[in-house]
Motif scaffolding. Structure first.
Motif, mmCIF file in Angstrom:
data_model
loop_
_atom_site.group_PDB
_atom_site.id
_atom_site.type_symbol
_atom_site.label_atom_id
_atom_site.label_comp_id
_atom_site.label_asym_id
_atom_site.label_seq_id
_atom_site.Cartn_x
_atom_site.Cartn_y
_atom_site.Cartn_z
ATOM 1 N N PRO A 54 -8.698 -0.292 4.996
ATOM 2 C CA PRO A 54 -9.100 -0.972 6.240
ATOM 3 C C PRO A 54 -7.944 -1.612 6.982
ATOM 4 N N ARG A 84 5.147 -9.729 2.922
ATOM 5 C CA ARG A 84 4.704 -9.476 1.554
ATOM 6 C C ARG A 84 5.880 -9.159 0.638
ATOM 7 N N MET A 130 0.844 -1.194 0.000
ATOM 8 C CA MET A 130 0.000 0.000 0.000
ATOM 9 C C MET A 130 0.886 1.253 0.000
ATOM 10 N N GLY A 142 -2.516 -4.092 -2.661
ATOM 11 C CA GLY A 142 -1.335 -4.632 -1.970
ATOM 12 C C GLY A 142 -1.447 -6.079 -1.512
ATOM 13 N N ASP A 185 -8.696 -2.059 -7.686
ATOM 14 C CA ASP A 185 -9.534 -1.633 -6.551
ATOM 15 C C ASP A 185 -10.765 -0.858 -7.032
HETATM 16 C C1 S3P Z 1 -4.980 -3.818 0.467
HETATM 17 C C2 S3P Z 1 -4.580 -2.775 -0.311
HETATM 18 C C3 S3P Z 1 -5.517 -1.830 -0.933
HETATM 19 C C4 S3P Z 1 -6.891 -2.471 -1.123
HETATM 20 C C5 S3P Z 1 -7.376 -3.066 0.158
HETATM 21 C C6 S3P Z 1 -6.417 -4.125 0.715
HETATM 22 C C7 S3P Z 1 -3.945 -4.700 1.062
HETATM 23 O O1 S3P Z 1 -5.002 -1.365 -2.179
HETATM 24 O O2 S3P Z 1 -6.853 -3.477 -2.115
HETATM 25 O O3 S3P Z 1 -7.535 -2.033 1.076
HETATM 26 O O4 S3P Z 1 -4.266 -5.810 1.511
HETATM 27 O O5 S3P Z 1 -2.757 -4.292 1.044
HETATM 28 P P1 S3P Z 1 -3.683 -0.404 -2.284
HETATM 29 O O6 S3P Z 1 -2.483 -1.288 -2.315
HETATM 30 O O7 S3P Z 1 -3.896 0.314 -3.553
HETATM 31 O O8 S3P Z 1 -3.710 0.468 -1.088
#
Ligand code: S3P
Length: 174
Positions: free
Chosen positions: A119, A136, A13, A80, A36
């Protein structure tokens, strides 16, 4: 099954996947998909609501299904957590070039820590997010064809590096 030829951006993220993807799409003329955004449009709910109502595992399922439904040679910015399923990493490898946008945790944390629309940021401590980053990072590295630094450089520089490394064609006339 026909294989696709996407450029798939992965990373933690705040790495800039959406911004970089959009710019890359402008320079190459390839269509851009922000995964997303696509999920929010198809599910007709914002991501925090999807997490709250159905839980993270259901979101992962929707996320993976949406990704696998994309055909052609697009630029795709993933979320992410896209590597939650091994199977998704396999699909990515077969259907495009995977580019990991890398930056150190401290830099990413500074970009995301106040974001109420993520979240996982809202629900986790800094230490937990750091641990998640470390795990990750290994998965992103393993899945990536190229690792590109998204740290201390402009969007243009990052995009330029992706174009050079992947060898994708730029539009002649802009
Ligand atoms: C997430 C990243 C978010 C989105 C969700 C979960 C994650 O996207 O898919 O909130 O698990 O890292 P970004 O990487 O664009 O923030």
């Amino acid at each position: 099954m026909n294989r696709n030829n996407h450029i798939i951006l992965i990373g933690y993220m705040g790495a800039g996947k959406s911004t970089v993807g959009l710019k890359l799409s402008e320079l190459t003329g390839r269509s851009f998909i922000d995964l997303d955004l696509q999920i929010q449009q198809t599910e007709k709910k914002p991501i925090p609501q999807l997490f709250a109502e159905y839980g993270e595992m259901h979101f992962r399922k929707i996320e993976s299904e949406n990704l696998k439904g994309i055909t052609g040679a697009k630029i795709i910015a993933t979320g992410g957590g896209i590597l939650a399923y091994n199977e998704t990493a396999e699909w990515m490898k077969k259907n495009g070039t995977v580019v990991y946008l890398h930056a150190p945790f401290s830099e990413l944390y500074n970009r995301i820590f106040q974001d109420a629309n993520r979240p996982l940021v809202v629900n986790n401590s800094k230490a937990a997010l750091n641990e998640m980053y470390s795990k990750r990072h290994l998965a992103y590295q393993a899945a990536a064809d190229f690792v590109i630094s998204a740290s201390n450089c402009s969007i243009e520089q990052t995009v330029d590096m992706i174009i050079k490394k992947t060898g994708i064609n730029k539009l002649d006339v802009l």
